[in-house]
Structure formats: C-alpha cells, structure tokens
Design an enzyme around this catalytic site. Structure first.
Site, PDB file in Angstrom:
ATOM      1  N   GLY A   1      11.838  85.424  77.879  1.00 44.88           N
ATOM      2  CA  GLY A   1      11.421  86.756  77.469  1.00 44.88           C
ATOM      3  C   GLY A   1      11.079  87.621  78.666  1.00 44.88           C
ATOM      4  N   ILE A   2      10.300  88.666  78.426  1.00 43.29           N
ATOM      5  CA  ILE A   2       9.933  89.574  79.508  1.00 43.29           C
ATOM      6  C   ILE A   2       8.446  89.432  79.810  1.00 43.29           C
ATOM      7  CG2 ILE A   2      11.745  91.214  78.865  1.00 43.29           C
ATOM      8  CD1 ILE A   2       9.516  93.032  77.740  1.00 43.29           C
TER       9      ILE A   2
ATOM     10  N   ASP B   1      10.185  71.616  85.397  1.00 44.47           N
ATOM     11  CA  ASP B   1      10.783  72.769  86.077  1.00 44.47           C
ATOM     12  C   ASP B   1       9.949  73.173  87.295  1.00 44.47           C
ATOM     13  OD1 ASP B   1      12.893  74.546  86.349  1.00 44.47           O
ATOM     14  OD2 ASP B   1      11.898  76.128  85.229  1.00 44.47           O
TER      15      ASP B   1
ATOM     16  N   LYS C   1       3.293  87.893  78.400  1.00 49.37           N
ATOM     17  CA  LYS C   1       4.658  87.385  78.285  1.00 49.37           C
ATOM     18  C   LYS C   1       5.097  87.558  76.840  1.00 49.37           C
ATOM     19  CE  LYS C   1       7.542  83.525  79.779  1.00 49.37           C
ATOM     20  NZ  LYS C   1       7.558  82.201  80.437  1.00 49.37           N
TER      21      LYS C   1
ATOM     22  N   SER D   1      12.989  83.351  81.603  1.00 51.64           N
ATOM     23  CA  SER D   1      14.044  82.631  80.900  1.00 51.64           C
ATOM     24  C   SER D   1      13.891  82.697  79.391  1.00 51.64           C
ATOM     25  CB  SER D   1      14.047  81.166  81.343  1.00 51.64           C
ATOM     26  OG  SER D   1      12.809  80.581  81.047  1.00 51.64           O
TER      27      SER D   1
END
Length: 593
Positions: A335-336, A442, A352, A333
């Site tokens: 980055g990669i 989350d 990350k 959500s």
C-alpha cells in the site's frame, strides 16, 4: 582556389507521419498517462527497490493497477529447463507492489490463527496468472519485491522508494534502481532456474528433511509439483525427470495425486513432519478422483467475511477524527505510506494504508497489525493503532524522520562502529522475535528505519511467518531475491535461520553499498546464491578480522550450522557498536548531498 561550395544536403521531413502516442500528466492522480508500455517502468515515480517475492502457491488472475515492481511469471518452467524459464522471464509483468488487485485473492483452503498470526494452510486451485504489465526488468523490495525485478543501473540512477518506506521519512523520487520482491504476475519459481539435470551433491542444506510444514507448492494449473525424494520440486529445483516415476515422492510431501488422498485428505497441511515423511510407506493405489474436489475447490471467503475477520483485530473508530494533513511519502509493497498530524498535539505520525481488495495474499495483512501490536520492543517500530477505513486497513505508527538505512548504504560509507551499532539493534529485535517463533523473512536495508537521533528500528512485518511445535518449519517462497537464503530459494523447509542469512547480506550491503550479485537479474542472482559458495565482500581488505569472523557466522550455507541471533549477540564484533548518536553524521551527510 575559388572552387564551388559543396551543395548542402537537404533532408526532407518525415513522410506518412502518424501520431500514435500521446503522453500527458494527470494532475489529480499525479502520474503520467499514455506512456508506451516500455517506458512505464522507467519513468514512474514509484520506488525501484526490489520488492519481496510472495509464495506463488495461490496467485490468481488479477487486473493490476499502475504497473509496479514485483516480478511474477506467467507459468512455471517445465522440467526445470533454464531456457524455458528465461524465455518466460522475457514476458513477465512487472509490478512494484503486491499486484494491487482489483479483486480479492483466493482465500486459504484452511487457515488458523496462532498468536494472532494468520497464515495460509493450503493452496487453492489456481486461475490463470495475470498477463498484464510490462516486460520484466531484472529488478526484484522486499518484497518485494518485495517481489522481483532488478536494481541494475540503467539510465539515470533511481533507487526505488523502498516498499519499506513505512514510517520512515520521505524518500527521494530518484534513487538507484534496485532490482525487484521481495515484495509483487505469478511469481517465477526460482528453483526452476537451472536445467533439471543436477543439484550439486554434498550441499549441506540439501539434506534438509522435506517435511511439508507449509502449504505445498503447486504448478501454474493447480497441479501438484513432482518432487524428488530428497530434492526440490520439478518446477522448483532440478528434479532430473518429470516422468510418472517421480510421483510417489510427491505424495510423500503431502500433495497427493487424486487417487491416493484417502481418509486424511481433509487434514490440515501442518501435520507433523513425521507423518509427512512416513507417507511413502503406503504404496500408491489408484482411486476415484472424487475426494480431491474439496481440496481443489475450497469454499471462498468473501470480501465481507474477510473484512469482518479483520475488524476483530483492529481498533474501532476512524483515525480521520483525530488526524489531519495526510501527505503521501512513499509506496510500499502492500500500500501507500503517508504522514499525518495529530490535531491535539501537532505530533507527526506515519499511516500505512492498505487496500484489502488489492492484495496478493490478504491474510498477510494480519501480520501488519499483530506483530507490531503483540511484540513490542525498543528496536521494533511502534504501532499506535490500526483501523478499517472503508475497504482499507490503516496502521498508525511512529514516524521515523531518519528514513531507511537504504539511503545511508547507497550514498555514504559506514565504518565498523556504525555497522556494529546497526547489527546489534537488529539482532536484539530478531532474538526476541525468533524466541517467539516469528520469522521476519524480509530483512534488508529497506526494512531498517532510523529515528532522528540515530536509533535503529526493524519494520515491515507484512511477510512474517510463525513457527511452532505443530508447524516447526515453513516452505513458502517469500523474500527479496538478493537477500534470500539458499535453503529458501531451494524450497527446503526453513526456520528463523533465513533471517540470519539475510542479515549477513545486509552487512555486505553496508560495507559494499549493495548486496552481492546486484548487477545480475534476480533469477540469475537467486541461482548463484543457491549454487555458489557464500558471497564475499568486494572490499575484503577493508574489513577487520572481527567483522570477517562475524560475517562467516552469518553466511553459512548449512542452516543448522548458522549462528542464532542469541549467539551472535555475544560475538566480539558487536563490542565495537557505537551509540545511536554515531549514526547521526551519516544521516546528515546524506541530507547534504
């Protein structure tokens, strides 16, 4: 007998044909180009897990990158009208990350750093929300998420690569489509899902004190929400009217109108609840709008200033000096996620990468570094180092070959020994975090990662919040729709109890394979979570009395009656927990599919 053969109907070629769409594949970017907007969200390789929603209090105009999957509305619904919101939902954009900004988001009007956590104090004046993107589907990771959208099963089963790909193993490009965070262009305020006529009386969490301990919600144009005395905002949940008669309660909540700011206008928004609740005693008096401007137009923090602040909490140096062979394994959500090899040892690590200029709320990047650094635990993903590489934050952490729990709950069936093992590990991590005032916000299967030998670890701390004596509750709308607690959706002040509700939803996920209301669009699902009784297992007959009792302690509407992580660690159901090795057969079963 020898009748004539029927003449074959001849179909002519299309007339006036025009080639208006040309689709190609960019080998360098590894993505399709020229896709019609309606197809973009169907064919992209990125994850379709719901992403976490992020508090819309400071969404600014942006130019997103490739469409991702977090759902944000273009404006808040007026008077809580369900019809207006659903009409707006038809025009929402869909992004699968935190909108991948090309510009930095607005800075917090007042920020503080406590225990290493940076959180926004008040919402700055807002700019017009982003209008780009494709029509929102009911998806929502997560983000989210993440957001966000929905994972409704339409077309081929694609479960989005979780924004929680984190340090987990590679995720398949093709997974069941999960609705979309929580999360990720202006987040629709889920409270405005209903017509503004009623809020079911007698709901325990509705009596929660409305102290403004987090930054106050504001309308799409920077205007304070109108609040009912004991209820949610007008654009939030069901204020009966939007007339001026409801303005005084608004001021009581810490979002005063221009004329009543008085001498406390510049105080931080984390004033104790007592002060916020005492405000109604002062009758509203008209005054000059001048004192309002400092709050509406806070000094912007430039990209360079923010980068300099972040540099203080990361390690010096460049990880590329000792890491090789970066391979992208997922997109989260913010980055990669890549795997890389340590040159000296050949060890695999997860990296990350988060672009500072492409974040919806830049200050949340501090959480990615601070939480894993300061709260080390055997059931929390271990962070090795963090760096600033150009305009990107790189977090180097352990690589968990087992991947996310999402793969297991989607493609296999867990027994109670395995469910209890996961719950025990997550609760041990949450008990430590909650004791330190950290709310994860989350919790879901995407945020749970597994080692090769079945150990369970909690990840994805980018949406955490810190509570303390000064700021005992939060009020930001953050999380993934299907896992959100009722009080969070209702925009009531909340604490660590929201993580316990989300864990309860994750237990249902482990039993049924998906969270409750997963076939519904996220907005409708959030309305049902808010208004209905706690969700039940579909396969209730398969659950033992101890599992049912455990779930009943998690999914309690009144947060005051909900069990804490420390209390749940003593529940009899957790005595069924197997060793980490009990999870390994599930990972093997998933890999052999």
């Amino acid at each position: 007998m020898f009748g004539k053969k029927k003449k074959r109907v001849e179909i002519s070629a299309p007339s006036n044909f025009e080639h208006r769409v040309h689709t190609g594949f960019d080998q360098h970017e590894q993505k399709f180009t020229g896709l019609p907007r309606q197809w973009q969200s169907l064919i992209e390789e990125s994850a379709r897990r719901p992403k976490p929603l992020i508090d819309p209090a400071c969404i600014t105009s942006i130019q997103p990158g490739a469409p991702k999957t977090i759902v944000r509305g273009s404006k808040g619904a007026k008077d809580g009208a369900l019809t207006l919101l659903l009409d707006e939902f038809e025009n929402m954009s869909v992004t699968r990350s935190n909108s991948l900004r090309r510009e930095s988001p607005p800075p917090p009007a007042r920020a503080h750093q406590e225990n290493g956590m940076l959180e926004e104090r008040a919402a700055p004046a807002r700019m017009a929300p982003d209008k780009a993107g494709s029509r929102a589907r009911a998806t929502g990771h997560s983000e989210a998420g993440s957001g966000s959208g929905d994972r409704r099963r339409v077309g081929p089963e694609k479960r989005p690569k979780s924004s929680r790909d984190g340090p987990g193993g590679p995720q398949e490009a093709s997974r069941d489509k999960r609705p979309l965070s929580g999360p990720d262009v202006s987040t629709p305020q889920p409270g405005s899902l209903t017509s503004g006529t009623k809020l079911a009386a007698g709901r325990p969490f509705n009596t929660y004190p409305r102290a403004d301990t987090d930054h106050p919600p504001r309308g799409a144009q920077g205007e304070p929400h109108t609040m009912a005395p004991n209820g949610p905002s007008a654009t939030g949940l069901a204020a009966p009217q939007s007339s001026s008669s409801s303005r005084p309660p608004t001021r009581a909540r810490g979002a005063p109108s221009p004329g009543v700011l008085g001498p406390h206008a510049s105080e931080p928004q984390l004033a104790p609840p007592a002060r916020a609740l005492a405000a109604p005693a002062v009758p509203p008096a008209p005054g000059p709008p001048g004192p309002r401007s400092p709050q509406r137009e806070p000094q912007r923090v430039s990209h360079e200033q923010f980068r300099a602040a972040l540099q203080l909490v990361v390690d010096p140096g460049d990880p590329r000096s000792y890491l090789d062979n970066f391979i992208k394994i997922g997109e989260g959500s913010t980055g990669i996620v890549c795997i890389a090899t340590v040159r000296s040892s050949g060890k695999l690590v997860a990296v990350k990468k988060m672009d500072l200029r492409k974040q919806q709320r830049r200050e949340l990047l501090f959480n990615e570094v601070v939480i894993m650094r300061d709260y080390r635990h055997e059931n929390v993903v271990e962070m090795y180092n963090s760096y600033l590489v150009g305009d990107e934050l790189w977090v180097v952490m352990e690589f968990l070959e087992g991947g996310a729990l999402t793969d297991i709950v989607t493609h296999t069936r867990m027994n109670e020994e395995q469910i209890a093992a996961v719950c025990l590990a997550v609760l041990q991590a949450l008990a430590v975090l909650h004791a330190q005032g950290v709310i994860h916000r989350d919790i879901k299967s995407d945020s749970i990662l597994l080692t090769h030998d079945g150990r369970v670890k909690l990840s994805d701390f980018g949406f955490c919040a810190q509570v303390s004596k000064e700021v005992p509750r939060r009020k930001s709308l953050v999380g993934t729709p299907y896992w959100m607690a009722p009080e969070l959706i209702s925009r009531l002040p909340y604490g660590p109890e929201v993580d316990i509700w989300s864990l309860g939803v994750m237990v249902i996920e482990m039993v049924d394979g998906e969270p409750p209301y997963f076939n519904e669009p996220p907005l409708k699902a959030m309305k049902m979570i808010r208004d209905n009784l706690p969700p039940r297992l579909k396969n209730l007959h398969k659950a033992s009395p101890s599992l049912k009792g455990f779930l009943d302690r998690l999914l309690v509407r009144d947060p005051a009656q909900r069990a804490t992580a420390a209390e749940l660690l003593k529940h009899p159901f957790l005595t069924k927990a197997g060793p980490p090795a009990s999870i390994v057969p599930l990972m093997r079963q998933h890999r052999t599919r």
